[in-house]
Design a protein around this motif. Structure first.
Motif, PDB file in Angstrom:
ATOM      1  N   GLY A 100       0.817  -1.207   0.000  1.00 17.51           N
ATOM      2  CA  GLY A 100       0.000   0.000   0.000  1.00 17.51           C
ATOM      3  C   GLY A 100       0.851   1.257   0.000  1.00 17.51           C
ATOM      4  N   PHE A 101       1.925   1.238   0.758  1.00 12.11           N
ATOM      5  CA  PHE A 101       2.836   2.393   0.810  1.00 12.11           C
ATOM      6  C   PHE A 101       3.523   2.617  -0.531  1.00 12.11           C
ATOM      7  CE2 PHE A 101       7.126   4.108   1.556  1.00 12.11           C
ATOM      8  CZ  PHE A 101       6.801   5.301   2.169  1.00 12.11           C
ATOM      9  N   LEU A 102       3.921   1.528  -1.186  1.00 11.55           N
ATOM     10  CA  LEU A 102       4.674   1.630  -2.431  1.00 11.55           C
ATOM     11  C   LEU A 102       3.796   1.956  -3.642  1.00 11.55           C
ATOM     12  CD1 LEU A 102       7.153  -1.387  -2.050  1.00 11.55           C
ATOM     13  CD2 LEU A 102       7.669   1.053  -1.780  1.00 11.55           C
ATOM     14  N   PHE A 103       2.585   1.397  -3.656  1.00 11.44           N
ATOM     15  CA  PHE A 103       1.783   1.458  -4.884  1.00 11.44           C
ATOM     16  C   PHE A 103       0.478   2.233  -4.744  1.00 11.44           C
ATOM     17  CE2 PHE A 103       4.096  -2.672  -5.026  1.00 11.44           C
ATOM     18  CZ  PHE A 103       4.993  -2.330  -6.042  1.00 11.44           C
ATOM     19  N   LYS A 104       0.267   2.906  -3.617  1.00 11.96           N
ATOM     20  CA  LYS A 104      -0.991   3.594  -3.356  1.00 11.96           C
ATOM     21  C   LYS A 104      -1.353   4.577  -4.475  1.00 11.96           C
ATOM     22  CE  LYS A 104      -3.264   6.517   0.138  1.00 11.96           C
ATOM     23  NZ  LYS A 104      -3.398   7.774  -0.634  1.00 11.96           N
ATOM     24  N   ASP A 105      -0.425   5.442  -4.839  1.00  8.02           N
ATOM     25  CA  ASP A 105      -0.716   6.462  -5.851  1.00  8.02           C
ATOM     26  C   ASP A 105      -1.003   5.839  -7.206  1.00  8.02           C
ATOM     27  OD1 ASP A 105      -0.364   8.425  -3.967  1.00  8.02           O
ATOM     28  OD2 ASP A 105       1.736   8.793  -4.478  1.00  8.02           O
ATOM     29  N   MET A 106      -0.237   4.826  -7.578  1.00  6.07           N
ATOM     30  CA  MET A 106      -0.436   4.171  -8.858  1.00  6.07           C
ATOM     31  C   MET A 106      -1.804   3.499  -8.937  1.00  6.07           C
ATOM     32  SD  MET A 106       1.762   1.094 -10.626  1.00  6.07           S
ATOM     33  CE  MET A 106       0.959  -0.153  -9.603  1.00  6.07           C
ATOM     34  N   GLN A 109      -4.628   5.944  -9.348  1.00  6.03           N
ATOM     35  CA  GLN A 109      -4.669   6.520 -10.686  1.00  6.03           C
ATOM     36  C   GLN A 109      -5.209   5.554 -11.727  1.00  6.03           C
ATOM     37  OE1 GLN A 109      -0.656   8.073 -11.433  1.00  6.03           O
ATOM     38  NE2 GLN A 109      -1.604  10.029 -11.910  1.00  6.03           N
ATOM     39  N   HIS A 110      -4.829   4.292 -11.633  1.00  4.03           N
ATOM     40  CA  HIS A 110      -5.067   3.371 -12.743  1.00  4.03           C
ATOM     41  C   HIS A 110      -5.989   2.193 -12.426  1.00  4.03           C
ATOM     42  CE1 HIS A 110      -1.952   5.510 -14.909  1.00  4.03           C
ATOM     43  NE2 HIS A 110      -1.090   5.280 -13.925  1.00  4.03           N
ATOM     44  N   ALA A 111      -6.339   1.984 -11.154  1.00  4.67           N
ATOM     45  CA  ALA A 111      -7.060   0.750 -10.813  1.00  4.67           C
ATOM     46  C   ALA A 111      -8.461   0.971 -10.269  1.00  4.67           C
ATOM     47  CB  ALA A 111      -6.240  -0.061  -9.806  1.00  4.67           C
TER      48      ALA A 111
END
Length: 265
Positions: A100-106, A109-111
């Protein structure tokens, strides 16, 4: 937000937080069909506090034993079954926290599209059916070890993708790894405690920057509604899971996915 909308969304959150059917898919439908506005962060905090209170109360005996077991373990410097369960739950939470910390922004945006939610609703619904049919149901909650907890924790990372269902994917993993249905559900719901608590803390930290559209009375009602519904949902699911299996929820997910596919794609 009208009172009817507030109550409806609080009920939906309470129902879908713990059933393996995906809360994000259900929150999309009324918004799309009825044109409801986004409920905002304060509402999310309120209903998550309600579901957290529900799972804590339902599993109060487990929580009490784990607390006492942790204190005894510190005093005696020895492992005991209750401390072991607490440590396994903490360990299984780490993968989702890191992801969650690493991929939250991605992911935000995309999911969060209807296409993604439709796909995950159908895909993981079918996988739940496979797990329920093929699972050996030979492992009890007391027999869960580090390897099983690690794999369930890794599976929980997938719940960061909307439509997957946190309870659905962790129950699926637990069944595939050989847990009994009820024990798979118990481990999944116990695992939700640190996850929901962490989510509430993060959302509260962000509240200061958001304009509030609710009165305290509305937020209190939302909290109580989601909490009561969530408690009844957990009790219903645990009581009937051994009799019904996962098939009713698999069928429901597949039908929901088809509705999303036909009307929103």
């Amino acid at each position: 937000m009208e009172w009817l909308q507030l109550l409806a969304l609080a009920v939906i959150q309470g129902l879908t937080e713990f059933l393996p059917v995906s809360s994000s898919a259900h929150l999309i439908l009324p918004a799309q069909l009825l044109g409801w506005q986004d409920q905002g962060l304060a509402f999310d905090v309120a209903v998550h506090i309600g579901t957290l209170m529900a799972v804590l109360w339902y599993y109060r005996s487990y929580v009490g034993r784990m607390t006492i077991g942790a204190l005894q373990g510190v005093q005696t410097r020895q492992m005991n079954p209750d401390l072991k369960l607490a440590l396994l739950l903490a360990w299984a939470t780490l993968p989702a926290v890191i992801a969650g910390f690493l991929f939250k922004d991605m992911l935000e945006q995309h999911a969060r599209s209807v296409a993604v939610i439709t796909t995950t609703t159908l895909l993981f619904g079918a996988l739940l059916w496979v797990a329920d049919r093929r699972g050996s149901q030979r492992i009890s909650l007391a027999a869960v070890g580090l390897g099983v907890a690690t794999l369930i924790g890794l599976a929980q990372v997938l719940a960061l993708i909307p439509g997957t269902s946190r309870s659905g994917i962790t129950i699926t993993a637990a069944l595939l790894l050989g847990l009994h249905r009820e024990d798979a559900a118990n481990f999944s719901f116990l695992l939700s405690i640190p996850v929901i608590l962490g989510a509430v803390v993060l959302m509260i930290a962000e509240l200061a920057s958001e304009a509030q559209i609710f009165s305290m009375l509305q937020l209190l009602v939302a909290t109580m509604t989601s909490g009561v519904v969530a408690y009844l949902t957990i009790a219903f699911f645990i009581r009937l899971v051994n009799q019904l299996g996962m098939l009713p929820f698999v069928i429901y997910r597949l039908l929901l996915g088809l509705v999303l596919l036909v009307f929103f794609l």
